[in-house]
Enzyme design. Structure first.
Site, PDB file in Angstrom:
ATOM      1  N   HIS A   1     -51.479 -11.687 -47.926  1.00 42.14           N
ATOM      2  CA  HIS A   1     -51.165 -12.906 -48.692  1.00 42.14           C
ATOM      3  C   HIS A   1     -52.347 -13.868 -48.629  1.00 42.14           C
ATOM      4  O   HIS A   1     -52.782 -14.241 -47.526  1.00 42.14           O
ATOM      5  CB  HIS A   1     -49.920 -13.587 -48.118  1.00 42.14           C
TER       6      HIS A   1
ATOM      7  N   HIS B   1     -41.379  -6.697 -51.629  1.00 38.99           N
ATOM      8  CA  HIS B   1     -41.082  -6.825 -50.196  1.00 38.99           C
ATOM      9  C   HIS B   1     -39.632  -6.410 -50.002  1.00 38.99           C
ATOM     10  O   HIS B   1     -38.719  -7.061 -50.545  1.00 38.99           O
ATOM     11  CB  HIS B   1     -41.182  -8.277 -49.753  1.00 38.99           C
TER      12      HIS B   1
ATOM     13  N   GLU C   1     -37.909  -5.299 -44.796  1.00 40.42           N
ATOM     14  CA  GLU C   1     -38.722  -5.906 -43.731  1.00 40.42           C
ATOM     15  C   GLU C   1     -37.728  -6.539 -42.746  1.00 40.42           C
ATOM     16  O   GLU C   1     -37.425  -5.952 -41.714  1.00 40.42           O
ATOM     17  CB  GLU C   1     -39.665  -6.951 -44.326  1.00 40.42           C
TER      18      GLU C   1
ATOM     19  N   HIS D   1     -43.705  -3.443 -46.638  1.00 41.06           N
ATOM     20  CA  HIS D   1     -43.052  -3.261 -45.323  1.00 41.06           C
ATOM     21  C   HIS D   1     -42.116  -2.041 -45.348  1.00 41.06           C
ATOM     22  O   HIS D   1     -42.533  -0.943 -45.023  1.00 41.06           O
ATOM     23  CB  HIS D   1     -42.329  -4.530 -44.850  1.00 41.06           C
TER      24      HIS D   1
ATOM     25  N   ASP E   1     -51.154  -8.614 -43.628  1.00 40.93           N
ATOM     26  CA  ASP E   1     -50.081  -9.461 -44.157  1.00 40.93           C
ATOM     27  C   ASP E   1     -50.475 -10.942 -44.203  1.00 40.93           C
ATOM     28  O   ASP E   1     -50.700 -11.482 -45.279  1.00 40.93           O
ATOM     29  CB  ASP E   1     -48.799  -9.259 -43.327  1.00 40.93           C
TER      30      ASP E   1
HETATM   31  O1  LIG Z   1     -44.160 -10.893 -44.570  1.00 44.31           O
HETATM   32  C1  LIG Z   1     -43.728 -11.582 -45.497  1.00 44.31           C
HETATM   33  N1  LIG Z   1     -42.495 -11.339 -46.013  1.00 44.31           N
HETATM   34  C2  LIG Z   1     -41.971 -12.065 -47.022  1.00 44.31           C
HETATM   35  N2  LIG Z   1     -42.616 -13.083 -47.585  1.00 44.31           N
HETATM   36  C3  LIG Z   1     -43.833 -13.393 -47.101  1.00 44.31           C
HETATM   37  C4  LIG Z   1     -44.441 -12.667 -46.076  1.00 44.31           C
HETATM   38  N3  LIG Z   1     -45.652 -13.206 -45.833  1.00 44.31           N
HETATM   39  C5  LIG Z   1     -45.795 -14.235 -46.694  1.00 44.31           C
HETATM   40  N4  LIG Z   1     -44.699 -14.358 -47.448  1.00 44.31           N
HETATM   41  C6  LIG Z   1     -44.417 -15.353 -48.481  1.00 44.31           C
HETATM   42  C7  LIG Z   1     -44.899 -16.732 -48.093  1.00 44.31           C
HETATM   43  C8  LIG Z   1     -46.016 -16.995 -49.050  1.00 44.31           C
HETATM   44  O2  LIG Z   1     -46.137 -18.351 -49.383  1.00 44.31           O
HETATM   45  C9  LIG Z   1     -45.627 -16.173 -50.248  1.00 44.31           C
HETATM   46  C10 LIG Z   1     -46.702 -15.875 -51.245  1.00 44.31           C
HETATM   47  O3  LIG Z   1     -47.850 -15.383 -50.664  1.00 44.31           O
HETATM   48  O4  LIG Z   1     -45.108 -14.993 -49.669  1.00 44.31           O
END
Ligand SMILES: O=c1[nH]cnc2c1ncn2[C@H]1C[C@H](O)[C@@H](CO)O1
Length: 365
Positions: free
Chosen positions: A21, A218, A221, A242, A300
């Protein structure tokens, strides 16, 4: 949580990263610099204090505790053209230093905007940076980074689980910026909000299928295996972000192995978000490896986990029994599962074969 003991470089060869991200990969120094320039007062005065606020050091109790970390700094970068372009450029530099030769970086354009977004995120005042401007700025930063650091960078635009009304705009942005390096759509955020109850996501993914936009989701997870099933069957995901809990449904897992579904695995993240057992030797990543699944290893959110790709690889080697051959196999599978057009994908795969001194058509999947 166990920390790898050695500092020796693990797998010092070209790598592919498919799940990272942008807003979880910002340099702490940049947050402080931009805050200072914009006159934004932070709770922290220096890098150490800022790191302390942003980093998750031990597994969280609730997934939302992890998502709350973004609140500490997103208002600094959002709505600022120079900062948005800068984080994209610096991201490419950081990845090139990690030995990554191809990266797909993801983010929510809405989360970095301050106009044409409802509600305006992070308590910002209305400004003049729209989600579309955000995508263009990120594209510029990535393109300049590509030129300066000799790496290929593409992007994925995220829909957010809790904001189904943004999703149709996300797919439209994917279409609009297809020729500027946007390669796919994603669905991120809190998985306890399922998508069948949110038709906005489904409609956006239907549009993505119709227009040939690649899709990752996603799923599995923090959420159950049924979220993975939904991602594959309803949203027509080509890759799963994930996906650890897929293993709870043996039939689904077997089916996805047979389909050669790609899983974007993030070892350190999986422990710190409490998606998986803190004992790395029991991590689902080990099962995916032993089953010779199609997967990538990814950071991540390196800012929030205070990690690097090297740390994920080292963790995999020290606690999960990864070998050099497996690192090569998974990177070749990652290249094959990238969202590049076929010709570029082939070039990328061949680059890896060459770097790993492998015969071009060797069986790796
Ligand atoms: O690991 C994650 N799982 C679900 N959502 C996530 C994860 N890491 C970041 N995010 C969300 C928060 C960020 O603001 C958004 C976009 O990158 O995605």
């Amino acid at each position: 949580m166990a920390q790898p003991a050695s500092t020796e470089t693990i797998f010092n060869k070209p790598k592919i990263e498919l799940h990272v991200h942008l807003d979880g990969a910002i340099r702490v120094k940049t947050i402080l610099d931009v805050a200072r320039r914009r006159g934004i007062v932070l709770k922290a005065e220096n890098e150490d204090q800022m790191k302390h606020l942003c980093v998750v050091h031990k597994p969280v109790k609730e997934f939302t505790e992890f998502l709350d970390k973004f609140e500490e700094y997103m208002h600094v970068i959002a709505g600022d053209r120079e900062a948005i372009k800068r984080i994209a450029y610096e991201f490419v530099e950081d990845k090139s230093k990690e030995g990554v030769i191809y990266v797909e970086v993801r983010y929510s354009p809405h989360f970095l905007a301050n106009t044409d977004v409802e509600p305006i995120p992070w308590n910002q005042k209305e400004g003049d940076v729209s989600p579309s401007d955000v995508v263009h700025l990120v594209n510029q930063g990535l393109a300049e980074g590509e030129r300066d650091f000799n790496i290929k960078a593409r992007s994925i635009l995220c829909c957010m689980r809790h904001m189904p009304n943004w999703s149709m705009e996300v797919v439209e942005l994917c279409k609009k910026y297809k020729d500027e390096g946007v390669v796919a759509i994603d669905l991120a955020g809190d998985e306890s909000i399922n998508c069948e109850a949110q038709p906005g996501h489904r409609l956006a993914y239907e549009e993505a299928v119709k227009c040939g936009i690649h899709r990752t989701v996603h799923a599995g997870e923090g959420g159950p295996s049924s979220a993975v099933k939904e991602a594959v069957e309803v949203l027509k995901a080509e890759r799963i972000g994930h996906g650890y809990n897929t293993l709870d449904d043996r039939v689904l897992y077997k089916q996805l192995l047979e389909q050669n579904m790609h899983f974007e695995l993030c070892p350190i993240s999986s422990v710190l978000t409490a998606a998986c057992d803190p004992d790395y030797t029991k991590n689902p990543v080990v099962t995916f490896k032993n089953d010779k699944a199609n997967y990538s290893l990814n950071t991540d959110d390196p800012l929030i986990f205070d990690s690097t790709l090297q740390l994920d690889y080292r963790t995999a080697q020290e606690y999960m029994g990864f070998t050099e051959e497996e690192f090569e196999r998974l990177n070749i599978n990652s290249a094959k599962s990238s969202f590049l057009p076929e010709k570029e994908k082939k070039e990328l795969v061949n680059k890896l074969y060459e770097a790993y001194s492998m015969v071009e058509n060797s069986e790796t999947a």
